[in-house]
Scaffold this motif. Structure first.
Motif, mmCIF file in Angstrom:
data_model
loop_
_atom_site.group_PDB
_atom_site.id
_atom_site.type_symbol
_atom_site.label_atom_id
_atom_site.label_comp_id
_atom_site.label_asym_id
_atom_site.label_seq_id
_atom_site.Cartn_x
_atom_site.Cartn_y
_atom_site.Cartn_z
ATOM 1 N N VAL A 1 0.824 -1.215 0.000
ATOM 2 C CA VAL A 1 0.000 0.000 0.000
ATOM 3 C C VAL A 1 0.857 1.264 0.000
ATOM 4 N N ASP A 2 2.115 1.141 0.379
ATOM 5 C CA ASP A 2 3.002 2.302 0.416
ATOM 6 C C ASP A 2 3.978 2.375 -0.750
ATOM 7 N N LEU A 3 3.969 1.373 -1.630
ATOM 8 C CA LEU A 3 4.861 1.407 -2.791
ATOM 9 C C LEU A 3 4.384 2.438 -3.808
ATOM 10 N N ASP A 4 5.338 2.993 -4.518
ATOM 11 C CA ASP A 4 5.004 3.904 -5.608
ATOM 12 C C ASP A 4 4.418 3.121 -6.765
ATOM 13 N N GLU A 5 3.643 3.805 -7.575
ATOM 14 C CA GLU A 5 3.092 3.201 -8.805
ATOM 15 C C GLU A 5 4.132 3.329 -9.911
ATOM 16 N N PRO A 6 4.240 2.410 -10.788
ATOM 17 C CA PRO A 6 3.601 1.100 -10.752
ATOM 18 C C PRO A 6 4.278 0.220 -9.713
ATOM 19 N N HIS B 1 10.310 -4.641 -8.030
ATOM 20 C CA HIS B 1 11.479 -5.151 -8.758
ATOM 21 C C HIS B 1 12.710 -4.297 -8.462
ATOM 22 N N ARG B 2 12.537 -2.978 -8.469
ATOM 23 C CA ARG B 2 13.658 -2.065 -8.213
ATOM 24 C C ARG B 2 14.285 -2.319 -6.846
ATOM 25 N N ALA C 1 3.992 -8.353 -11.514
ATOM 26 C CA ALA C 1 5.397 -8.262 -11.124
ATOM 27 C C ALA C 1 6.197 -9.473 -11.611
ATOM 28 N N THR C 2 6.050 -9.781 -12.890
ATOM 29 C CA THR C 2 6.748 -10.919 -13.489
ATOM 30 C C THR C 2 8.264 -10.746 -13.382
#
Length: 185
Positions: A42-47, A53-54, A134-135
């Motif tokens: 919920v706190d990750l940036d989009e996308p 992955h980063r 998130a492949t």
């Protein structure tokens, strides 16, 4: 970890903003057998898939820079704040069931509990790949680590409203990362 002690280190989040940060603030991870990757979706940036992955790529690059082998490490991906992910887990009944019930009685039979965790892990891997898209994260994790498992947890059981708890604290799944850690150690 050695045969007599289980040691858990918690490096600062800043360590994982760059591969240099890992070398500076978290160099001890190169000897870890198990890596616990705590992620608040919920706190990750989009996308979200790219951000996920980063973050893992930074860890892998930092380890490579220190000439350490992630292939010798087990990766535990723990989705935190799972109480705020109920809707996105709607198509994953084992995850919802696991988070909806107090599973303390199952802990008395570790093999059964671990079996339940494997089912939840498989569904969360599917969610990560298909629903999150998130492949690249999944491929990187499977290629770079000895094994990859998933779990979801909620420290509070429900999200605070206006900065205050509206219900009693009912943690869900908080023992799961530690159970995976013990299983993989």
């Amino acid at each position: 970890y050695n045969s007599r002690h289980l040691i858990i280190y918690d490096p600062p989040g800043e360590a994982f903003n760059s591969d240099e940060g890992i070398e500076t603030y978290a160099h001890f991870v190169q000897r870890a057998r198990v890596v616990l990757f705590l992620v608040s979706l919920v706190d990750l940036d989009e996308p979200k898939a790219s951000d996920l992955h980063r973050l893992l790529e930074i860890y892998v690059l930092g380890m490579a820079k220190m000439k350490a082998q992630t292939r010798h490490q087990h990766l535990i991906v723990a989705y935190t704040k799972a109480d705020r992910l109920q809707e996105v887990f709607a198509r994953h009944p084992s995850v919802l069931a696991h988070l909806s019930h107090a599973n303390h009685p199952l802990l008395a039979t570790p093999k059964r509990y671990l079996g339940a965790l494997r089912t939840v892990s498989d569904e969360l891997a599917s969610y990560t790949e298909r629903d999150l898209g998130a492949t690249d994260f999944i491929r990187l994790a499977r290629r770079e680590f000895k094994s990859v498992v998933f779990c979801a947890l909620s420290a509070l059981g429900s999200a605070p409203e206006d900065g205050r708890l509206a219900t009693a604290i009912e943690p869900r799944g908080v023992a799961d990362p530690l159970i995976w850690l013990l299983d993989k150690s």
